[in-house]
Motif scaffolding. Structure first.
Motif, mmCIF file in Angstrom:
data_model
loop_
_atom_site.group_PDB
_atom_site.id
_atom_site.type_symbol
_atom_site.label_atom_id
_atom_site.label_comp_id
_atom_site.label_asym_id
_atom_site.label_seq_id
_atom_site.Cartn_x
_atom_site.Cartn_y
_atom_site.Cartn_z
ATOM 1 N N TYR A 1 32.426 52.364 43.419
ATOM 2 C CA TYR A 1 32.853 51.754 42.166
ATOM 3 C C TYR A 1 33.996 50.809 42.454
ATOM 4 O O TYR A 1 34.862 51.094 43.263
ATOM 5 C CB TYR A 1 33.325 52.815 41.168
ATOM 6 N N GLN B 1 37.326 49.472 41.506
ATOM 7 C CA GLN B 1 38.459 49.797 40.629
ATOM 8 C C GLN B 1 39.592 48.860 40.986
ATOM 9 O O GLN B 1 40.204 48.984 42.032
ATOM 10 C CB GLN B 1 38.879 51.258 40.795
ATOM 11 N N ALA C 1 32.411 57.080 45.102
ATOM 12 C CA ALA C 1 32.126 58.277 44.306
ATOM 13 C C ALA C 1 31.168 59.188 45.069
ATOM 14 O O ALA C 1 31.197 60.407 44.916
ATOM 15 C CB ALA C 1 31.534 57.895 42.956
ATOM 16 N N GLN D 1 34.206 70.311 41.878
ATOM 17 C CA GLN D 1 35.249 70.213 40.871
ATOM 18 C C GLN D 1 35.104 68.909 40.096
ATOM 19 O O GLN D 1 34.344 68.032 40.475
ATOM 20 C CB GLN D 1 36.626 70.253 41.555
ATOM 21 N N SER D 2 35.865 68.796 39.054
ATOM 22 C CA SER D 2 35.885 67.574 38.265
ATOM 23 C C SER D 2 36.292 66.393 39.146
ATOM 24 O O SER D 2 37.230 66.494 39.921
ATOM 25 C CB SER D 2 36.863 67.764 37.112
ATOM 26 N N GLY D 3 35.528 65.319 39.058
ATOM 27 C CA GLY D 3 35.834 64.140 39.864
ATOM 28 C C GLY D 3 35.204 64.140 41.235
ATOM 29 O O GLY D 3 35.366 63.197 42.006
ATOM 30 N N ALA D 4 34.444 65.192 41.556
ATOM 31 C CA ALA D 4 33.830 65.291 42.886
ATOM 32 C C ALA D 4 32.697 64.277 43.071
ATOM 33 O O ALA D 4 32.333 63.941 44.193
ATOM 34 C CB ALA D 4 33.301 66.703 43.115
ATOM 35 N N GLY D 5 32.136 63.815 41.950
ATOM 36 C CA GLY D 5 31.023 62.877 42.032
ATOM 37 C C GLY D 5 29.710 63.467 41.560
ATOM 38 O O GLY D 5 28.645 62.883 41.768
ATOM 39 N N LYS D 6 29.774 64.617 40.891
ATOM 40 C CA LYS D 6 28.549 65.302 40.472
ATOM 41 C C LYS D 6 27.728 64.472 39.487
ATOM 42 O O LYS D 6 26.518 64.322 39.651
ATOM 43 C CB LYS D 6 28.894 66.658 39.814
ATOM 44 N N SER D 7 28.411 63.957 38.457
ATOM 45 C CA SER D 7 27.680 63.175 37.463
ATOM 46 C C SER D 7 27.062 61.940 38.097
ATOM 47 O O SER D 7 25.905 61.593 37.827
ATOM 48 C CB SER D 7 28.595 62.763 36.310
ATOM 49 N N THR D 8 27.831 61.292 38.952
ATOM 50 C CA THR D 8 27.307 60.120 39.652
ATOM 51 C C THR D 8 26.057 60.501 40.441
ATOM 52 O O THR D 8 25.053 59.786 40.406
ATOM 53 C CB THR D 8 28.378 59.557 40.606
#
Ligand SMILES: Nc1ncnc2c1ncn2[C@@H]1O[C@H](COP(=O)(O)OP(=O)(O)O)[C@@H](O)[C@H]1O
Ligand SMILES: [Mg+2]
Lengths: 219, 332
Positions: B11, B13, B20, B39-46
């Motif tokens: 990404y 920035q 990500a 964890q949050s921000g690990a890149g799971k959603s990506t």
């Protein structure tokens, strides 16, 4: 007020309604797609076209920043081309529409941007075409805000139509200027005001009711 | 069913690129529930969004059901997406549509006839237990009910793969359990492959067959949940179990500290009692936890073996013969 004047008031109300309603339909037809474009063509939008988005955005801002009275004069050639004349109620519709389209575009854009991007994403993930996302998700999900925007647009048109009418177009604005201002007929002036007030209230009330009904089921 | 090969996603920035995902490769077998834990921000959603190309990877390849997703044109991609269901943390239901309208949506998109849509919607609402709420609007439902509608909507066009982006993270523990049960049920009944991402260890333990651990865009490990859990030293084991408090068990000659991981039948059969009787040793339980992984009982124990050194060694051999992996721990 004499029956003759009452009759003029009646006729003027009809003319105002004619100008406003025809203009409203045309503005909606043009403003909705314009607003959709502004909402989806942005960077990171459903259909990103940053250059086009920027160009259209500038155009809309220019359109919105020209005072109505100047716009009316400036587009006289266009009015003559479309309406065949530059006076009368039909001719007045042209500047009304031209002035209100950019405004409506922004109102629609604003309403569509309020739709949660997760819903759009869900629709895309289910294999929707862009047209399906726009027509079946984006617009239905924004309908309460769109209705409120539509009411706002119609009310602005009522105001502008009075101004357009005063420059030779007829309608309540024309009547108010001719009798109320030039001939000191305060009763006619008041009559025009009351009718306009009632029309504005009616539109606002209808818009609020409809929007509230949608909001009840959908928030 | 899903194959990611060296998928990276950068990404922009400001004036620099943030990764990500870094060369993530994973393989989801047909019919399994595969979890990506991080964890949050690990890149799971990506990661999960790269599967149906809501996000296009910067590099790497994505195959779903044998199809190379990145080579599809727009129309082919839309068709492929109709075969991949997706559910979301915040449900993403359409507020302007009723429950049945929501479930009908993907079928309208896929061009089903009205009659077929009506039948299919009724079938799905029965499956998720919401037949009596078909005319309700999402705003009138509880979180758990909303997610059930989300699941029904995702399953409507009979996908072979379901993607789940933190589907239970916004739900309370009890509702979470019932939604996980539903997903497990669907996986078994329909043979549906599920790829889910989560930050909740419980989701992995309860629902997943396989798991991958994602940290700062990189996959640390992947494998069968039980396999990784049972091996001290894996990241999953470390995330799941606190280390034993070895300090509390001071050195004591003639006693040996043993860590043991018991799965399924072993956890219910009295293997320690048998061992103690047969070899004349004592097994004193020091610490341990018992819980369930994928519905099977799992135990992790620390116990002290006392007895003749010879007998203790033979007892440990016995455990190994039973297919267990006792690991000796040094006294501190
Ligand atoms: N659209 C985006 N633009 C810029 N950075 C993003 C974008 N989406 C995610 N990121 C960054 O990528 C990283 C991983 O995000 P994400 O996949 O949402 O993590 P997770 O789902 O595990 O919480 C985060 O550092 C996030 O800031
Ligand atoms: Mg996430």
């Amino acid at each position: 007020m004499s029956s003759e004047l009452l009759n003029s008031l009646w006729v003027a109300t009809g003319e105002t309604l004619y100008m406003t309603s025809v203009a409203a339909v045309l503005v909606l037809l043009a403003g909705l797609p314009l607003g959709v474009l502004l909402a989806i063509a942005d960077e990171g939008g459903l259909w990103p076209r940053p250059a086009l988005h920027r160009a259209v955005g500038v155009l809309v801002n220019v359109g919105r920043s020209v005072p109505f009275i100047i716009l009316m004069v400036a587009i006289v050639p266009l009015t003559r081309l479309l309406a065949g004349t530059t006076i009368g109620t039909t001719a007045a519709i042209v500047p009304l529409v031209v002035a209100a389209i950019p405004f409506m575009g922004r109102v629609v854009e604003q309403a569509l941007r309020e739709v949660d991007s997760g819903k759009i994403e869900a629709a895309v993930a289910m294999g929707s075409t862009h047209a399906q996302v726009i027509l079946r998700v984006l617009i239905p999900e924004a309908r309460a805000s769109l209705i409120r925007g539509l009411a706002l647009m119609i009310i602005s048109l009522l105001g502008y139509s009075a101004m357009a009418g005063a420059v030779g177009g007829g309608g309540l604005g024309d009547l108010a200027v001719k009798y109320g201002y030039m001939r000191f007929r305060t009763d006619v002036m008041l009559g025009c005001l009351v009718v306009l007030l009632v029309l504005v209230q009616l539109v606002q009330w209808l818009g609020d009711r409809l929007a509230a009904r949608f909001e009840r089921t959908s928030s | 069913m899903v194959e990611l090969h060296e998928v990276s996603k950068l990404y922009r920035q400001g004036d620099r690129d943030v990764a990500a995902l870094r060369e993530v490769s994973l393989r989801v077998a047909p019919g399994e529930v595969f979890g990506v834990l991080g964890q949050s921000g690990a890149g799971k959603s990506t990661l999960i969004r790269c599967v149906n190309l809501l996000e296009r990877p910067t590099s790497g390849t994505v195959r779903v059901d044998g199809k190379d997703m990145l080579s599809l044109d727009d129309r082919q991609l839309r068709e492929a997406r109709q075969g991949i269901g997706m559910i979301f943390q915040h449900f993403n239901l359409f507020a302007s549509r009723t429950v049945e309208g929501n479930v009908a949506y993907p079928l309208e998109v896929a061009g089903w006839s009205r009659t077929l849509i009506r039948e299919r919607v009724a079938e799905l609402l029965a499956l998720v237990g919401l037949s009596d709420r078909s005319k309700a609007y999402p705003s009138q439902l509880s979180g758990g009910q909303k997610q059930r509608v989300g699941i029904a909507r995702a399953l409507a066009p009979r996908p072979r793969l379901l993607l789940s982006d933190e589907a239970t993270s916004a739900l309370d523990p009890e509702t979470t359990r019932s939604v996980l049960d539903l997903l497990r049920d669907i996986n078994r009944k329909l043979g549906l492959t599920i790829l889910l991402i989560t930050h909740q260890m419980d989701v992995v333990k309860e629902l997943c067959d396989s798991v991958a651990v994602l940290e700062r865009g990189q996959l640390l490990e992947q494998g069968k949940v039980l396999d990784l859990l049972s091996r001290p030293g894996t990241r999953l084991h470390g995330l799941c179990y606190a280390p034993f408090a070895m300090r509390e068990w001071p050195a004591n000659p003639g006693r040996r500290l043993v860590e043991l991981f018991l799965v399924g039948a072993h956890a219910t059969r009295p293997v320690l009692t048998t061992m103690a009787r047969r070899f004349d040793v004592d097994a004193n339980l020091m610490e341990g936890t018992l819980d369930r992984v994928g519905g099977a009982p799992v135990g992790r124990l620390l116990f002290e073996l006392t007895g003749e050194p010879e007998a203790v060694s033979r007892a440990l051999d016995f455990l190994r013969e039973q297919g267990l992996s006792p690991e000796e721990r040094a006294h501190v």
